[in-house]
Design a protein around this motif. Structure first.
Motif, short mmCIF file in Angstrom:
data_model
loop_
_atom_site.label_atom_id
_atom_site.label_comp_id
_atom_site.label_asym_id
_atom_site.label_seq_id
_atom_site.Cartn_x
_atom_site.Cartn_y
_atom_site.Cartn_z
N GLU A 163 14.03 -5.48 6.13
CA GLU A 163 13.55 -5.02 4.82
C GLU A 163 12.77 -3.72 4.95
O GLU A 163 12.83 -2.86 4.08
CB GLU A 163 12.66 -6.08 4.15
N LEU A 164 12.03 -3.58 6.04
CA LEU A 164 11.26 -2.36 6.27
C LEU A 164 12.19 -1.17 6.52
O LEU A 164 11.97 -0.08 6.02
CB LEU A 164 10.30 -2.56 7.45
N VAL A 165 13.25 -1.40 7.27
CA VAL A 165 14.23 -0.34 7.54
C VAL A 165 14.94 0.04 6.24
O VAL A 165 15.14 1.23 5.95
CB VAL A 165 15.24 -0.79 8.61
N ILE A 166 15.31 -0.95 5.42
CA ILE A 166 15.96 -0.68 4.13
C ILE A 166 15.01 0.12 3.24
O ILE A 166 15.42 1.09 2.59
CB ILE A 166 16.41 -1.99 3.46
N GLY A 167 13.73 -0.27 3.21
CA GLY A 167 12.74 0.45 2.41
C GLY A 167 12.58 1.89 2.87
O GLY A 167 12.47 2.81 2.05
N ALA A 168 12.59 2.11 4.18
CA ALA A 168 12.49 3.47 4.71
C ALA A 168 13.73 4.28 4.34
O ALA A 168 13.63 5.47 4.01
CB ALA A 168 12.29 3.43 6.22
N ASN A 207 0.85 -1.19 0.00
CA ASN A 207 0.00 0.00 0.00
C ASN A 207 0.89 1.24 0.00
O ASN A 207 2.10 1.14 -0.14
CB ASN A 207 -0.96 -0.02 1.20
N LEU A 208 0.29 2.41 0.16
CA LEU A 208 1.07 3.65 0.11
C LEU A 208 1.99 3.83 1.31
O LEU A 208 2.87 4.66 1.30
CB LEU A 208 0.13 4.86 -0.02
N SER A 209 1.81 3.02 2.35
CA SER A 209 2.66 3.13 3.53
C SER A 209 3.89 2.23 3.43
O SER A 209 4.97 2.59 3.86
CB SER A 209 1.85 2.78 4.77
N SER A 210 3.70 1.05 2.87
CA SER A 210 4.80 0.11 2.72
C SER A 210 4.50 -0.78 1.52
O SER A 210 3.44 -1.39 1.44
CB SER A 210 4.94 -0.74 3.98
N SER A 211 5.44 -0.85 0.59
CA SER A 211 5.21 -1.64 -0.61
C SER A 211 6.51 -2.26 -1.07
O SER A 211 7.58 -2.00 -0.53
CB SER A 211 4.61 -0.78 -1.71
N GLU A 212 6.38 -3.10 -2.10
CA GLU A 212 7.53 -3.78 -2.66
C GLU A 212 7.41 -3.76 -4.18
O GLU A 212 6.36 -4.09 -4.73
CB GLU A 212 7.54 -5.22 -2.14
N VAL A 213 8.47 -3.36 -4.86
CA VAL A 213 8.47 -3.28 -6.31
C VAL A 213 9.08 -4.56 -6.87
O VAL A 213 10.21 -4.90 -6.55
CB VAL A 213 9.27 -2.05 -6.79
N VAL A 214 8.32 -5.28 -7.66
CA VAL A 214 8.73 -6.52 -8.33
C VAL A 214 9.31 -7.54 -7.34
O VAL A 214 10.18 -8.33 -7.69
CB VAL A 214 9.72 -6.24 -9.49
#
Length: 155
Positions: A98-103, A67-74
């Protein structure tokens, strides 16, 4: 006092009022960033909707999941809202790496392009409030309560 004297700005230069060009080419030039922002906002919504509704995939993975808060591309690139991650961490909960890396990816993107990139270029709420304001004007709806500008921001 002479009424024909031009108003001066803080830099002591005359203030020139903005006049919207009459031709379409001039209007499109003035609105170029608004049009680009809307295309970007609709594109992001279309990516989420296309992946969810039409099962868009790339290399066998959903194009965009989450969603717009947390997502994953491909299935490879995590993206997360840095403020949401901070809120989770402040509650005393641990988050996956993974969440920290995404942030961090999003935070670096913000740092490279400017802090308000999300609100002005991606968030669909901007588009919805602009549409509501336009409809408010077009339909001639009067405000039930008229709050001052400073009071509205304080609230």
């Amino acid at each position: 006092m002479n009424d024909s004297a031009p108003k001066l700005g803080s830099n002591s230069r005359p203030i020139r009022p903005f006049v919207l060009p009459a031709d379409w080419h001039g209007k499109l030039w003035v609105w170029r960033f608004l049009i680009l922002r809307r295309v970007c906002q609709i594109g992001v919504l279309l990516l989420f909707f296309g992946t969810l509704h039409w099962a868009w995939q790339l290399a066998g993975q959903p194009l965009l999941a989450g969603n717009l808060s947390s997502s994953e591309v491909v299935g490879l690139v995590p993206l997360a809202d840095p403020f949401a991650v901070l809120q989770i961490l402040f509650t005393g909960h641990w988050v996956q790496i993974e969440l920290v890396i995404g942030a961090l990816i999003v935070l670096l993107f913000y740092g490279a392009l400017g802090g308000r990139v999300w609100c002005s270029w991606v968030c669909p709420i901007n588009m919805v409030t602009d549409l509501a304001g336009w409809l408010h004007t077009q339909l001639g709806i009067r405000d039930a309560v008229n709050l001052g500008r400073h009071l509205r921001y304080a609230i």
